[in-house]
Write a protein that holds these residues in place. Structure first.
Motif, PDB file in Angstrom:
ATOM      1  N   LEU A 167    -109.360  26.738  22.271  1.00 31.26           N
ATOM      2  CA  LEU A 167    -108.727  28.037  22.518  1.00 31.26           C
ATOM      3  C   LEU A 167    -108.540  28.253  24.017  1.00 31.26           C
ATOM      4  N   LYS A 168    -109.566  27.928  24.802  1.00 31.88           N
ATOM      5  CA  LYS A 168    -109.459  28.087  26.253  1.00 31.88           C
ATOM      6  C   LYS A 168    -108.399  27.151  26.824  1.00 31.88           C
ATOM      7  N   LEU A 169    -108.321  25.929  26.295  1.00 32.38           N
ATOM      8  CA  LEU A 169    -107.305  24.993  26.761  1.00 32.38           C
ATOM      9  C   LEU A 169    -105.906  25.516  26.449  1.00 32.38           C
ATOM     10  N   ALA A 170    -105.739  26.049  25.238  1.00 26.96           N
ATOM     11  CA  ALA A 170    -104.435  26.573  24.845  1.00 26.96           C
ATOM     12  C   ALA A 170    -104.027  27.749  25.732  1.00 26.96           C
ATOM     13  N   ARG A 171    -104.979  28.633  26.025  1.00 26.54           N
ATOM     14  CA  ARG A 171    -104.663  29.783  26.873  1.00 26.54           C
ATOM     15  C   ARG A 171    -104.326  29.358  28.297  1.00 26.54           C
ATOM     16  N   LYS A 172    -104.920  28.277  28.742  1.00 26.74           N
ATOM     17  CA  LYS A 172    -104.687  27.807  30.107  1.00 26.74           C
ATOM     18  C   LYS A 172    -103.343  27.095  30.252  1.00 26.74           C
ATOM     19  N   PHE A 173    -102.980  26.290  29.258  1.00 25.65           N
ATOM     20  CA  PHE A 173    -101.842  25.394  29.434  1.00 25.65           C
ATOM     21  C   PHE A 173    -100.580  25.768  28.644  1.00 25.65           C
ATOM     22  N   LEU A 174    -100.717  26.596  27.623  1.00 29.09           N
ATOM     23  CA  LEU A 174     -99.574  26.844  26.744  1.00 29.09           C
ATOM     24  C   LEU A 174     -99.035  28.264  26.909  1.00 29.09           C
ATOM     25  N   THR A 175     -97.724  28.367  27.118  1.00 29.90           N
ATOM     26  CA  THR A 175     -97.077  29.682  27.123  1.00 29.90           C
ATOM     27  C   THR A 175     -96.793  30.135  25.692  1.00 29.90           C
ATOM     28  N   LEU A 176     -96.319  29.199  24.886  1.00 30.96           N
ATOM     29  CA  LEU A 176     -96.058  29.457  23.479  1.00 30.96           C
ATOM     30  C   LEU A 176     -96.936  28.556  22.629  1.00 30.96           C
TER      31      LEU A 176
ATOM     32  N   ASP B  70     -99.019  25.412  13.556  1.00 32.24           N
ATOM     33  CA  ASP B  70     -97.596  25.543  13.259  1.00 32.24           C
ATOM     34  C   ASP B  70     -96.760  25.045  14.428  1.00 32.24           C
ATOM     35  N   CYS B  71     -97.180  25.363  15.635  1.00 33.64           N
ATOM     36  CA  CYS B  71     -96.445  24.975  16.828  1.00 33.64           C
ATOM     37  C   CYS B  71     -96.401  23.458  17.001  1.00 33.64           C
ATOM     38  N   PHE B  72     -97.518  22.799  16.725  1.00 33.73           N
ATOM     39  CA  PHE B  72     -97.617  21.352  16.934  1.00 33.73           C
ATOM     40  C   PHE B  72     -97.337  20.540  15.665  1.00 33.73           C
ATOM     41  N   GLY B  73     -97.007  21.211  14.574  1.00 28.59           N
ATOM     42  CA  GLY B  73     -96.719  20.493  13.344  1.00 28.59           C
ATOM     43  C   GLY B  73     -97.934  19.845  12.724  1.00 28.59           C
TER      44      GLY B  73
END
Length: 236
Positions: free
Chosen positions: A116-125, A136-139
């Motif tokens: 979760l922390k990695l996603a918040r740091k690196f992903l806008t969507l 869903d985003c990564f299939g």
């Protein structure tokens, strides 16, 4: 990171002091391959709400057939001993395990990487960074959502995907960090508390949603308060 354990839990609610673990799922990774798995139900000693069953698909019969909480933490502690944990909002799952570990006087200190922390740091969507949205985003497909083992598998795939995309130049973000949660030990309800609960249930003709054999002192107190708030006290 080559070696770690991905873990996920399903619970009856959001609070380690009040709620209980229903299911544990984990996968052990060596060299980016699964070498061992863990998955089992836990008998929470309480009646499951329709909300929990509707979300997870875990029925009362499934939960009642699970191992006791003391056995659950022993199995989880053994499987993760000496391992780095990976999880989605991993401190949430760890807090439930740590509460059980403290109750059973089992040492349980772990380091972890949080997807979760990695996603918040690196992903806008996606805008929402919960596991459903990220899968869903990564299939990333799952046979069942909100089930511990399937979610552990999905979290493993999510971690591997983000490591491939973002590790280079961001090694510090992927470094395991110590998990910090310091619960107080919960003790069993006193005979007087159990007797009081039974008297309240009998007087108001209601079924208790908790198991009097395994209920803790704080849980017994909260349950009695809820019954009296809803149905009233027993007249003297």
């Amino acid at each position: 990171m080559e070696n770690y354990v991905v873990i996920d839990l399903e619970m009856t609610g959001l609070h380690p002091k009040e709620d209980a673990i229903l299911e544990v799922g984990a996968v052990k990774i060596r060299g980016k391959k699964i070498i061992d798995t863990l998955g089992f139900f836990v008998n929470a000693g309480r009646t499951l709400s329709e909300t929990v069953t509707g979300l997870t698909g875990i029925t009362q019969q499934m939960a009642d057939g699970g191992c006791l909480p003391a056995e659950a933490i022993r199995r989880a502690a053994e499987f993760t001993e000496g391992e780095i944990l990976v999880g989605h909002n991993v401190i949430f799952d760890y807090s439930f395990l740590k509460q059980l570990a403290v109750n059973e006087r089992i040492p349980f200190e772990r380091q972890a990487v949080d997807t979760l922390k990695l996603a918040r740091k690196f992903l806008t969507l996606p805008e929402k960074k919960n596991l459903d949205s990220l899968c869903d985003c990564f299939g990333i497909t799952r046979e069942k959502r909100h089930r511990a083992f399937e979610d552990a598998l999905a979290t493993w795939k999510l971690y591997e995907r983000m490591e491939e995309m973002f590790l280079e130049g961001n090694e510090d973000a992927f470094e395991p960090k110590p998990l910090q949660y310091k619960p107080k030990r919960q003790t069993s309800a006193t005979p007087a508390q159990k007797k009081r609960l039974k008297e309240l249930a009998d007087y108001h003709k209601i079924d208790l949603a908790v198991d009097l054999e395994t209920i803790t002192r704080s849980e017994a107190s909260r349950t009695a308060d809820k019954i009296m708030a809803k149905y009233g006290r027993i007249p003297k």
